[in-house]
Design a protein around this motif. Structure first.
Motif, PDB file in Angstrom:
ATOM      1  N   ASP A 117       0.848  -1.191   0.000  1.00 39.05           N
ATOM      2  CA  ASP A 117       0.000   0.000   0.000  1.00 39.05           C
ATOM      3  C   ASP A 117       0.891   1.251   0.000  1.00 39.05           C
ATOM      4  OD1 ASP A 117      -1.691   2.116   0.510  1.00 39.05           O
ATOM      5  OD2 ASP A 117      -2.829   1.092   2.076  1.00 39.05           O
ATOM      6  N   PRO A 118       0.794   2.117  -1.017  1.00 39.07           N
ATOM      7  CA  PRO A 118       1.649   3.315  -1.073  1.00 39.07           C
ATOM      8  C   PRO A 118       1.512   4.208   0.153  1.00 39.07           C
ATOM      9  CG  PRO A 118       0.570   2.950  -3.183  1.00 39.07           C
ATOM     10  CD  PRO A 118      -0.041   1.974  -2.218  1.00 39.07           C
ATOM     11  N   ALA A 119       0.319   4.292   0.711  1.00 38.57           N
ATOM     12  CA  ALA A 119       0.120   5.134   1.901  1.00 38.57           C
ATOM     13  C   ALA A 119       0.876   4.581   3.093  1.00 38.57           C
ATOM     14  CB  ALA A 119      -1.366   5.244   2.221  1.00 38.57           C
ATOM     15  N   VAL A 120       0.877   3.268   3.252  1.00 37.16           N
ATOM     16  CA  VAL A 120       1.599   2.633   4.351  1.00 37.16           C
ATOM     17  C   VAL A 120       3.109   2.801   4.161  1.00 37.16           C
ATOM     18  CG1 VAL A 120       2.103   0.430   5.488  1.00 37.16           C
ATOM     19  CG2 VAL A 120      -0.252   0.979   4.836  1.00 37.16           C
ATOM     20  N   VAL A 121       3.570   2.613   2.926  1.00 39.04           N
ATOM     21  CA  VAL A 121       5.000   2.786   2.623  1.00 39.04           C
ATOM     22  C   VAL A 121       5.433   4.208   2.948  1.00 39.04           C
ATOM     23  CG1 VAL A 121       6.698   2.883   0.764  1.00 39.04           C
ATOM     24  CG2 VAL A 121       5.058   0.994   0.857  1.00 39.04           C
ATOM     25  N   ARG A 122       4.639   5.176   2.523  1.00 37.25           N
ATOM     26  CA  ARG A 122       4.980   6.575   2.755  1.00 37.25           C
ATOM     27  C   ARG A 122       4.993   6.898   4.257  1.00 37.25           C
ATOM     28  NH1 ARG A 122       1.902   8.345  -0.658  1.00 37.25           N
ATOM     29  NH2 ARG A 122       0.042   8.706   0.617  1.00 37.25           N
ATOM     30  N   ALA A 123       4.018   6.373   4.984  1.00 37.15           N
ATOM     31  CA  ALA A 123       3.942   6.624   6.426  1.00 37.15           C
ATOM     32  C   ALA A 123       5.149   6.035   7.150  1.00 37.15           C
ATOM     33  CB  ALA A 123       2.649   6.040   6.999  1.00 37.15           C
ATOM     34  N   ALA A 124       5.565   4.826   6.743  1.00 34.17           N
ATOM     35  CA  ALA A 124       6.716   4.183   7.382  1.00 34.17           C
ATOM     36  C   ALA A 124       7.996   4.962   7.101  1.00 34.17           C
ATOM     37  CB  ALA A 124       6.847   2.747   6.883  1.00 34.17           C
ATOM     38  N   LEU A 125       8.193   5.400   5.843  1.00 31.80           N
ATOM     39  CA  LEU A 125       9.400   6.146   5.500  1.00 31.80           C
ATOM     40  C   LEU A 125       9.401   7.534   6.147  1.00 31.80           C
ATOM     41  CD1 LEU A 125       9.820   5.182   1.731  1.00 31.80           C
ATOM     42  CD2 LEU A 125      11.197   4.419   3.671  1.00 31.80           C
ATOM     43  N   PRO A 134      20.419  25.374  11.219  1.00 31.90           N
ATOM     44  CA  PRO A 134      20.448  24.175  10.371  1.00 31.90           C
ATOM     45  C   PRO A 134      21.867  23.894   9.897  1.00 31.90           C
ATOM     46  CG  PRO A 134      18.655  25.637   9.720  1.00 31.90           C
ATOM     47  CD  PRO A 134      19.514  26.413  10.682  1.00 31.90           C
ATOM     48  N   ILE A 135      22.208  22.638   9.771  1.00 32.30           N
ATOM     49  CA  ILE A 135      23.555  22.260   9.337  1.00 32.30           C
ATOM     50  C   ILE A 135      23.464  21.312   8.143  1.00 32.30           C
ATOM     51  CG2 ILE A 135      24.591  22.534  11.625  1.00 32.30           C
ATOM     52  CD1 ILE A 135      24.398  19.523  11.985  1.00 32.30           C
ATOM     53  N   PRO A 136      24.528  21.270   7.322  1.00 26.94           N
ATOM     54  CA  PRO A 136      24.533  20.302   6.214  1.00 26.94           C
ATOM     55  C   PRO A 136      24.511  18.880   6.761  1.00 26.94           C
ATOM     56  CG  PRO A 136      26.279  21.945   5.957  1.00 26.94           C
ATOM     57  CD  PRO A 136      25.743  22.103   7.343  1.00 26.94           C
ATOM     58  N   VAL A 137      23.791  18.012   6.080  1.00 31.53           N
ATOM     59  CA  VAL A 137      23.735  16.597   6.437  1.00 31.53           C
ATOM     60  C   VAL A 137      24.239  15.781   5.258  1.00 31.53           C
ATOM     61  CG1 VAL A 137      22.224  14.643   6.964  1.00 31.53           C
ATOM     62  CG2 VAL A 137      21.849  16.824   8.097  1.00 31.53           C
ATOM     63  N   VAL A 138      25.244  14.971   5.505  1.00 33.39           N
ATOM     64  CA  VAL A 138      25.788  14.093   4.466  1.00 33.39           C
ATOM     65  C   VAL A 138      25.311  12.675   4.761  1.00 33.39           C
ATOM     66  CG1 VAL A 138      27.848  13.224   3.330  1.00 33.39           C
ATOM     67  CG2 VAL A 138      27.806  15.570   4.189  1.00 33.39           C
ATOM     68  N   ALA A 139      24.589  12.085   3.826  1.00 38.84           N
ATOM     69  CA  ALA A 139      24.039  10.737   3.995  1.00 38.84           C
ATOM     70  C   ALA A 139      24.933   9.729   3.281  1.00 38.84           C
ATOM     71  CB  ALA A 139      22.621  10.670   3.444  1.00 38.84           C
ATOM     72  N   VAL A 140      25.412   8.752   4.013  1.00 41.15           N
ATOM     73  CA  VAL A 140      26.283   7.729   3.438  1.00 41.15           C
ATOM     74  C   VAL A 140      25.830   6.354   3.924  1.00 41.15           C
ATOM     75  CG1 VAL A 140      28.281   9.252   3.229  1.00 41.15           C
ATOM     76  CG2 VAL A 140      27.951   7.954   5.337  1.00 41.15           C
ATOM     77  N   GLY A 141      26.457   5.326   3.376  1.00 39.01           N
ATOM     78  CA  GLY A 141      26.111   3.964   3.736  1.00 39.01           C
ATOM     79  C   GLY A 141      25.107   3.380   2.766  1.00 39.01           C
ATOM     80  N   GLY A 142      25.070   2.059   2.687  1.00 34.29           N
ATOM     81  CA  GLY A 142      24.157   1.393   1.761  1.00 34.29           C
ATOM     82  C   GLY A 142      22.705   1.679   2.051  1.00 34.29           C
ATOM     83  N   GLY A 143      22.378   1.976   3.321  1.00 30.64           N
ATOM     84  CA  GLY A 143      20.990   2.250   3.683  1.00 30.64           C
ATOM     85  C   GLY A 143      20.604   3.707   3.596  1.00 30.64           C
ATOM     86  N   SER A 144      21.477   4.561   3.053  1.00 31.82           N
ATOM     87  CA  SER A 144      21.181   5.994   2.998  1.00 31.82           C
ATOM     88  C   SER A 144      20.040   6.311   2.044  1.00 31.82           C
ATOM     89  CB  SER A 144      22.431   6.787   2.597  1.00 31.82           C
ATOM     90  OG  SER A 144      22.860   6.424   1.304  1.00 31.82           O
ATOM     91  N   ILE A 145      19.558   5.331   1.300  1.00 30.58           N
ATOM     92  CA  ILE A 145      18.362   5.512   0.479  1.00 30.58           C
ATOM     93  C   ILE A 145      17.146   5.815   1.357  1.00 30.58           C
ATOM     94  CG2 ILE A 145      19.109   4.116  -1.483  1.00 30.58           C
ATOM     95  CD1 ILE A 145      17.686   1.719  -0.243  1.00 30.58           C
ATOM     96  N   LEU A 146      17.262   5.577   2.655  1.00 29.56           N
ATOM     97  CA  LEU A 146      16.160   5.859   3.569  1.00 29.56           C
ATOM     98  C   LEU A 146      16.092   7.329   3.960  1.00 29.56           C
ATOM     99  CD1 LEU A 146      16.489   2.776   5.965  1.00 29.56           C
ATOM    100  CD2 LEU A 146      14.938   3.057   4.021  1.00 29.56           C
TER     101      LEU A 146
END
Length: 519
Positions: free
Chosen positions: A374-382, A402-414
């Motif tokens: 369910d797209p709504a459930v996916v969106r809510a979880a993310l 506010p500061i810059p945030v650098v996202a790294v790691g294989g799970g940074s798609i989250l």
């Protein structure tokens, strides 16, 4: 002059090949139970991807979880004698007093007190009693101790008792591993002593692991020297790692932060490193991780050696996803079994990676296997994941800006493209292997952390003395002399002590010397 960087994580073993400032090739392999097999597989894949000649590799840098895992699991720890010089003071809180009972029992529970120690100015609390220490040593050996942790009150100021004790152990028990607290921890007796005991308990494992890593690299046809990553983002050679395995504990998140600085060209920012099991958030200052200013608990043990200031939360690419309209993500994870158990790989476990694929954030595995979500459930979880990550970043930053945030790691798609509290979210090229890149680019470091008596008008001279000592230690650790620079100075007046006592900490780093012209 190629560098090979390897980082062993809970889920993946990453490997990169770097030539100067260029990333030539990068790869991932699943971490294996014995760890070394995962390293072998990663190196093999790297050779397939780049075709590099092993003879061209100048150095191999490895970040490993061997030692922190052993402590957390309470396994493969040597029976250790914790001996402190401090009587007639300190008897109210003997060694191991604040250890979890199970861990203290695992290392044998050997705790001893001897007369000695020093005041902050280097004067003795009591004289060294040679016979007393020899008697304690005999009791420890009879009790089954095979490794020895020696601590003394204010030994960072005056280490004479610890050094004398080490001489006697070498005389009585040739070859027995000895760990001295002034070489490992900082000011603060219990935290420094605990770090030393942990180090001593890991010495036998360190001998086994470092030998195994060296043989693994040689088995891949690489003759280059092997280095291990330390908690502060610098390197140590294999011999140093054998003596100080505790210095590798936080090398994983530290490598990721250093790699993030290299890839993003951001020297001051927050780094969000998402692996398969956890999200680690730290702050970069001048390109190096901000160090923890207080004692750090490791497996329930308070320690005060060099550790990065990192907050972790149980969210990763392999995190389990619960049921419901707003499903909980984590902290349980499939870990290195992601490619077996996640839906997109044909498994039957809904993971955070499946959510990212369903939302179109990543092209991994078979997206058709998550089309039913369910797209709504996916969106809510993310969205829930993003809120939790933003909360951790907010706890780490020191101002409301506010500061810059650098996202790294294989799970940074989250990590979404916009995050509350972030001025910008940067996901650099090669972000998935930032940890291995951090290992490959690591430099050599040296540090001074002790109490100085600062007389009127001599502050600058004392600071210069501390800087020079830090630089000398960095060169002695293997840095190219002309490249050494001071990256951090901390000066804390100790008002409760007489004589204008000031705690001064200076950290210096320099490029690794690999022969040739090191001027």
């Amino acid at each position: 002059m190629l560098r090979l960087g390897i980082d062993v994580g809970g889920t993946n073993t990453d490997a990169v090949l770097i030539d100067g400032q260029r990333v030539l090739a990068a790869t991932k392999a699943s971490t294996t139970a014995d760890v070394t097999t995962g390293i072998v597989n990663a190196i093999a894949r790297l050779r397939e991807a780049s075709g590099f000649d092993p003879a061209d590799v100048a150095a191999v840098m490895i970040g490993t979880t061997h030692f922190i895992n052993a402590l957390v699991e309470g396994s493969r720890l040597a029976p250790t004698a914790a001996i402190r010089f401090g009587l007639p003071a300190t008897s109210a809180l003997p060694p191991l007093v604040d250890w979890p009972a199970a861990l203290a029992k695992t290392i044998g529970g050997h705790s001893y007190l001897c007369h000695g120690g020093h005041e902050y100015d280097g004067s003795r609390i009591a004289d060294f009693d040679d016979q007393e220490f020899r008697d304690v040593l005999e009791k420890a050996v009879q009790g089954g101790a095979r490794s020895f942790a020696i601590s003394s009150v204010f030994s960072p100021v005056n280490a004479e008792f610890e050094l004398r004790a080490a001489e006697i152990v070498a005389e009585q028990l040739p070859g027995a591993p000895v760990s001295l607290s002034h070489e490992i921890g900082r000011m603060g007796l219990l935290g420094r002593e605990n770090a030393t005991i942990v180090n001593a308990a890991l010495r036998e494992l360190a001998e086994h692991v470092t030998t195994g890593l060296t043989e693994t690299v040689l088995g891949a046809g690489i003759q280059a020297p092997v280095f291990l990553s330390q908690n502060d983002g610098t390197l140590m050679d294999v011999d140093h790692a054998r003596r100080y395995p505790v210095a590798t504990f936080a090398s994983g998140p530290t490598n990721s932060m250093r790699g993030a600085a290299f890839l993003s060209e951001q020297s001051s920012c927050a780094v969000v490193d998402i692996g398969g099991t956890t999200t680690d958030v730290g702050i970069l200052q001048n390109g190096f991780p901000r160090e923890a200013s207080t004692d750090v608990a490791v497996a329930g043990i308070q320690t005060n050696f060099r550790m990065p200031d990192v907050l972790s939360v149980g969210i990763g690419g392999g995190s389990h996803v619960g049921s419901g309209p707003i499903p909980e993500v984590g902290p349980q994870s499939v870990g290195y079994r992601l490619t077996e158990q996640a839906l997109v790989f044909g498994g039957d476990r809904l993971t955070a990676t499946d959510l990212a694929v369903a939302a179109g954030r990543a092209d991994i595995g078979d997206a058709g296997r998550v089309a039913h979500l369910d797209p709504a459930v996916v969106r809510a979880a993310l969205d829930g994941v993003a809120v939790r990550i933003a909360e951790v970043v907010d706890r780490m930053r020191l101002s409301a800006e506010p500061i810059p945030v650098v996202a790294v790691g294989g799970g940074s798609i989250l990590v979404p493209e916009q995050l509350d509290g972030a001025s910008v979210v940067v996901r650099p090229e090669h972000h998935a292997v930032a940890n291995a890149i951090g290992a490959a680019i690591a430099e050599v470091g040296g540090e001074v952390d002790r109490v100085f008596s600062v007389e009127q008008g001599r502050r600058d001279a004392v600071l210069d003395e501390a800087r020079q000592e830090a630089v000398d230690r960095t060169v002695a650790a293997g840095a190219r002399p002309g490249s050494v620079r001071v990256v951090d100075i901390e000066e804390v007046p100790l008002a409760y002590l007489p004589g204008n006592a000031t705690r001064i900490r200076v950290k210096a780093v320099g490029e690794l010397s690999l022969g040739g012209n090191d001027a």
